[in-house]
Design an enzyme around this catalytic site. Structure first.
Site, short mmCIF file in Angstrom:
data_model
loop_
_atom_site.label_atom_id
_atom_site.label_comp_id
_atom_site.label_asym_id
_atom_site.label_seq_id
_atom_site.Cartn_x
_atom_site.Cartn_y
_atom_site.Cartn_z
N SER A 186 0.83 -1.20 0.00
CA SER A 186 0.00 0.00 0.00
C SER A 186 0.88 1.27 0.00
O SER A 186 1.70 1.43 -0.89
CB SER A 186 -0.96 -0.06 1.20
OG SER A 186 -1.93 0.93 1.06
N ASP A 228 -10.01 -5.30 -4.67
CA ASP A 228 -9.53 -3.97 -4.22
C ASP A 228 -10.14 -2.88 -5.11
O ASP A 228 -9.95 -2.89 -6.33
CB ASP A 228 -7.98 -3.95 -4.32
CG ASP A 228 -7.35 -2.73 -3.65
OD1 ASP A 228 -8.07 -1.75 -3.41
OD2 ASP A 228 -6.13 -2.77 -3.39
N HIS A 242 -9.07 -3.80 -0.45
CA HIS A 242 -7.72 -3.30 -0.20
C HIS A 242 -7.16 -3.84 1.12
O HIS A 242 -5.99 -4.25 1.18
CB HIS A 242 -7.73 -1.77 -0.18
CG HIS A 242 -6.38 -1.18 0.05
ND1 HIS A 242 -5.34 -1.35 -0.84
CD2 HIS A 242 -5.88 -0.47 1.09
CE1 HIS A 242 -4.27 -0.75 -0.37
NE2 HIS A 242 -4.56 -0.22 0.80
#
Ligand SMILES: CC(=O)SCCNC(=O)CCNC(=O)[C@H](O)C(C)(C)COP(=O)(O)OP(=O)(O)OC[C@H]1O[C@@H](n2cnc3c(N)ncnc32)[C@H](O)[C@@H]1OP(=O)(O)O
Ligand SMILES: N[C@@H](CCO)C(=O)O
Length: 339
Positions: free
Chosen positions: A134, A289, A318
Site C-alpha cells: 500500500s 480492491d 484493499h
C-alpha cells in the site's frame, strides 16, 4: 525489538523546509549474516508501524516468508507517523512542544530519503528482498526508481506508481471532513478527533468495498428500527478506534504524502521511471480492491521490465493485504521458491 536511529543533522524536505533532526523508529528480527546478503526490508502501510510481526503475523516466523532464523528483517516507521519516527507528534526542539499543525508537509520521496539514511547507518547497501505494501509500496517503488541497485528482489502489493485521481478524491474528502471540525488547527494532539473519525469512516469504504461490507455487516431480516443499520455503529466504532491510536496531524501529513506520490515526476514520466527497475519483481493485486483495482496493478506490472503479476483472491478488498496475511505468505514463498 524496537530501536531508534537518531541523526542530529538537519533533514531537508522537498517542500523546502528543514527538520532540525531526525529520529526513525525501527524493528529488526533475526541477524545480519557475515556478507550482509540476507536483508529483507519491509515498508508498512498508512497507519501501521515498524512492528511487522504484529501487523502481519502470518508472514513472520520460522518457515514463513519473513523467517528471522534465516533473514535479517528490517521494518522502519515512516516519516510523519505517530509511532516513533519524527512527525507531528514529536517534540519540535525549537518550542519544546509537539509539532502538531506546524509539522511541514512531507513527500514519499522524503520518506524514502529518511529510510535510506537508516540503511546507511545499519551498513546495508544491498537488500535481498524489498517488500512494500500500500503506502509502503509507494515508498518501495520510489526507492527502486531512485536506486535500482538497492534490491535484488522486490514485491509491491496493493499499491501504485502515482496517486490516482480516485485516491486523491478520497483524500480530499477526508481533508474536507477534518476541516469541518472546529478544533482543527488547534495546537494539540487531541485536535479534530471528530473530523478524524469521519475521515476514517470515509477511507474505510475504499478499504473494504461492497463485498466485504455486505458480507460482514448484513442486517437481520426483521429489524426493530427501519432506520438502523448495523454498519452505522461499525463506521462509528472504526472512527473511534483510529482516534484512540492516531492524531489528526500525523494522519493528514501521511495522507498528503500519498497525494505527492509520482515516481515519474521530473523523470520523464512514469513509463521512463519504471523502466529503471531491474530487480526480480513481483506485483500483487487483490481482485476485490477498489482503491488500487487489478487494472492498476496490471499496468504497474506491464511497465516494470520482466515483472510478474499475481492477483490474490480475497473478499476483503484493499485491506486484504493486512487481513489475508497467511495467503500473502504463501504467494511470497512460492515467488521465492520459483526464482
Ligand atoms: C498500536 C496499534 O494498535 S497499531 C495497529 C496496527 N495497525 C495496523 O496494523 C495497520 C492498520 N490496521 C487496520 O487497518 C486494521 O486493524 C485491519 C484492517 C488489520 C483489521 O481491521 P479490524 O478493525 O480489526 O477488523 P474489522 O473491520 O473486522 O472490525 C472488527 C472490530 O469492529 C467491531 N465491529 C464489527 N462490527 C461492528 C458493528 N456493527 N458495530 C460496532 N463495532 C463493530 C468488532 O467488534 C471489532 O472490534 P475490536 O477491533 O475492538 O475487536
Ligand atoms: N487499513 C490500512 C489501509 C491503508 O492501506 C491502514 O489503516 O493502514
Amino acid at each position: 525489538m524496537k530501536q531508534f536511529f537518531h541523526s542530529d543533522a538537519p533533514f531537508s524536505l522537498e517542500c523546502g523546509e528543514t527538520l532540525p533532526s531526525l529520529s526513525i523508529a525501527f524493528h529488526t528480527y533475526g541477524s545480519l549474516n557475515e556478507d550482509r546478503s540476507n536483508v529483507i526490508w519491509v515498508m508498512h502501510g498508512l497507519t501501521a508501524n515498524s512492528d511487522v510481526a504484529d501487523w502481519w503475523p502470518g508472514t513472520v516466523g520460522e518457515g514463513l516468508f519473513l523467517d528471522p532464523s534465516k533473514y535479517f528483517i528490517v521494518c522502519a516507521n515512516m516519516l510523519g507517523s505517530c509511532y516513533g519516527t519524527t512527525g507531528p507528534s514529536s517534540i519540535n526542539p525549537a518550542t519544546g512542544e509537539p509539532w502538531c499543525d506546524s509539522f511541514p508537509r512531507v513527500t514519499i520521496r522524503d520518506m524514502v530519503h529518511a529510510h535510506q539514511l537508516l540503511a546507511k547507518h545499519l551498513g546495508i547497501t544491498r537488500l535481498h528482498e524489498m517488500i512494500g505494501v500500500s503506502l509502503g509500496g509507494f515508498q518501495a517503488i520510489e526507492w527502486m526508481v531512485t536506486d535500482p541497485q538497492i534490491a535484488e528482489n522486490v514485491m509491491f502489493c496493493a499499491t501504485d506508481s502515482s496517486c490516482s485521481p480516485w485516491l486523491a478524491a478520497f483524500n480530499q474528502s477526508m481533508y474536507m471532513a477534518i476541516k469541518t471540525d472546529p478544533t482543527w488547527g488547534l495546537h494539540s494532539l487531541d485536535a479534530a478527533k471528530k473530523g478524524l473519525a469521519t475521515a476514517r469512516s470515509i477511507a474505510l469504504i475504499s478499504y473494504r468495498g461492497p463485498f466485504a461490507y455486505n458480507m460482514s455487516q448484513r442486517d437481520p431480516e426483521e429489524k426493530p428500527d427501519p432506520f438502523f443499520h448495523r454498519v452505522q455503529t461499525y463506521q462509528e466504532y472504526q472512527g473511534k478506534k483510529l482516534c484512540d491510536r492516531f492524531d489528526v496531524y500525523s494522519y493528514v501529513r501521511i495522507c498528503q504524502s500519498g497525494d505527492s506520490h509520482d515516481v515519474g515526476r521530473g523523470r520523464g514520466g512514469l513509463e521512463n521511471a519504471l523502466k529503471r527497475i531491474n530487480a526480480n519483481t513481483l506485483v500483487i493485486g487483490i481482485n476485490s480492491d477498489i482503491l488500487f483495482p487489478p487494472a492498476c496493478l496490471e499496468e504497474l506490472a506491464k511497465r516494470i521490465p520482466g515483472s510478474r503479476l499475481e492477483l490474490m483472491d480475497s473478499k476483503f478488498a484493499h485491506d486484504g493485504f493486512l487481513i489475508e496475511h497467511e495467503k500473502l505468505n504463501e504467494i511470497m514463498l512460492r515467488w521465492r521458491e520459483s526464482r
